[in-house]
Design a protein around this motif. Structure first.
Motif, short mmCIF file in Angstrom:
data_model
loop_
_atom_site.label_atom_id
_atom_site.label_comp_id
_atom_site.label_asym_id
_atom_site.label_seq_id
_atom_site.Cartn_x
_atom_site.Cartn_y
_atom_site.Cartn_z
N ASP A 1 71.51 13.20 16.06
CA ASP A 1 71.79 12.76 14.69
C ASP A 1 72.05 11.27 14.77
OD1 ASP A 1 74.58 12.38 15.40
OD2 ASP A 1 74.91 14.51 15.04
N LEU B 1 74.72 17.39 6.03
CA LEU B 1 75.93 18.04 6.53
C LEU B 1 76.81 18.51 5.39
CD1 LEU B 1 77.71 18.85 8.91
CD2 LEU B 1 78.69 16.55 8.90
N GLU C 1 77.08 18.17 14.66
CA GLU C 1 77.47 18.47 13.29
C GLU C 1 77.91 19.92 13.15
OE1 GLU C 1 74.72 15.35 10.73
OE2 GLU C 1 73.94 17.33 11.19
#
Length: 333
Positions: free
Chosen positions: A23, A82, A118
């Motif tokens: 990410d 997210l 995440e």
């Protein structure tokens, strides 16, 4: 250099690495990508790796390069943000109609749509006071079967149970199955309900999906199309309290101004209201008159009054007196 045996799968493993292990804060350098591919038994040359990354970009993956430390390639945009995944996890965790085991399974799958970093932020418990989860594991598959029957315009057959004082289940109608034409699913008061045409009774009814067992899809086409065509699902949900039916009536109810938000939440923004002095307003609402509706009224206290029709107001007063009478005898049970 001789190619390893897994060269054809290389781009698929590379895609997985970007989806699961990168990410914006966790990029992977070219060397790290090569090392991770080697863990899968895949050797990669620098030029071929660059070509594979370009191929994934053309495929639609938003792969970016971070120049500041830590440097490297990462997937800039996953399919879900997210914040969106957190909302999904919260909804699953707090939903009463989804069992604990199925909740954990669904959350695990949602975590798979984020990077592993995440995903750690999704591993949280949503605090919901005294949350009681459904105990019927088959509800997940019940919903799927009902949707399939609706899509294929077919009737369904099922048994329906209720709880006993011994905390055991008992089949209604002595175990005789219900033959119903399913028309819609409604999520109300944290439960799923089927709105369907009961073939034997010849009327539209609602059924709690988690209390339905042994659903079978029949060959017969659905009945009750005309009845459902006259049925307003959203209106039905607004006027029915706790999904308990009753005589439908248009009421005029006087509320203190502080309850305007409560009225809009319950009956919708289009509810008819007019001021009644400086501190009150009168709402005109359609309600299925039931004990559950009276319970809702009682919960708002003395600043709410049924103005008309008078027979419903009298029923409400009688209901309150009956409850008060339980405590008025002075007997202790």
């Amino acid at each position: 250099m001789a190619k390893s045996c897994n060269q054809k799968e290389k781009i698929l493993f590379l895609m997985r690495l970007f989806q699961e292990e990168t990410d914006a804060l966790h990029p992977l350098s070219r060397k790290e990508l090569e090392e991770k591919l080697l863990e899968y038994g895949i050797r990669s040359e620098r030029k071929s790796l660059y070509n594979d990354i370009e191929t994934l970009k053309k495929f639609g993956m938003d792969i970016a390069y971070r120049k500041e430390r830590p440097e490297g390639y990462y997937l800039a945009n996953h399919e879900f943000e997210l914040a969106e995944l957190k909302l999904l996890v919260d909804a699953v965790q707090s939903s009463r109609f989804i069992t604990e085991r199925k909740s954990n399974s669904l959350i695990g799958k949602i975590e798979g749509m984020a990077s592993k970093y995440e995903a750690k932020q999704l591993q949280r418990q949503v605090v919901v006071a005294d949350r009681i989860k459904a105990m019927n594991e088959s509800i997940y598959y019940n919903i799927d079967k009902i949707h399939a029957a609706i899509a294929s315009n077919q009737q369904i057959l099922f048994q329906y149970f209720e709880w006993t004082i011994q905390k055991t289940t008992r089949l209604k109608k002595g175990g005789e199955p219900y033959q119903v034409s399913p028309w819609a699913l409604l999520w109300d008061d944290e439960n799923y309900y089927l709105i369907g045409f009961d073939v034997d009774a010849g009327i539209l009814k609602h059924f709690r999906v988690d209390k339905m067992i042994g659903i079978q899809i029949l060959e017969e086409q659905r009945a009750g199309k005309e009845e459902f065509g006259r049925f307003d699902l959203a209106h039905y949900a607004k006027k029915t309290f706790g999904m308990f039916g009753g005589e439908e009536e248009t009421l005029r109810i006087r509320f203190h101004n502080k309850y305007i938000g409560v009225v809009i939440d319950r009956f919708g923004k289009d509810v008819s209201v007019r001021p009644d002095g400086e501190l009150h307003f009168v709402a005109r609402v359609e309600v299925a008159v039931s004990e559950q509706f009276f319970g809702w009224m009682a919960g708002l206290g003395k600043d709410v009054k049924i103005l008309s029709p008078t027979y419903v107001a009298d029923m409400y007063v009688a209901h309150l007196k009956e409850i008060a009478g339980v405590y008025g005898s002075g007997e202790q049970q």
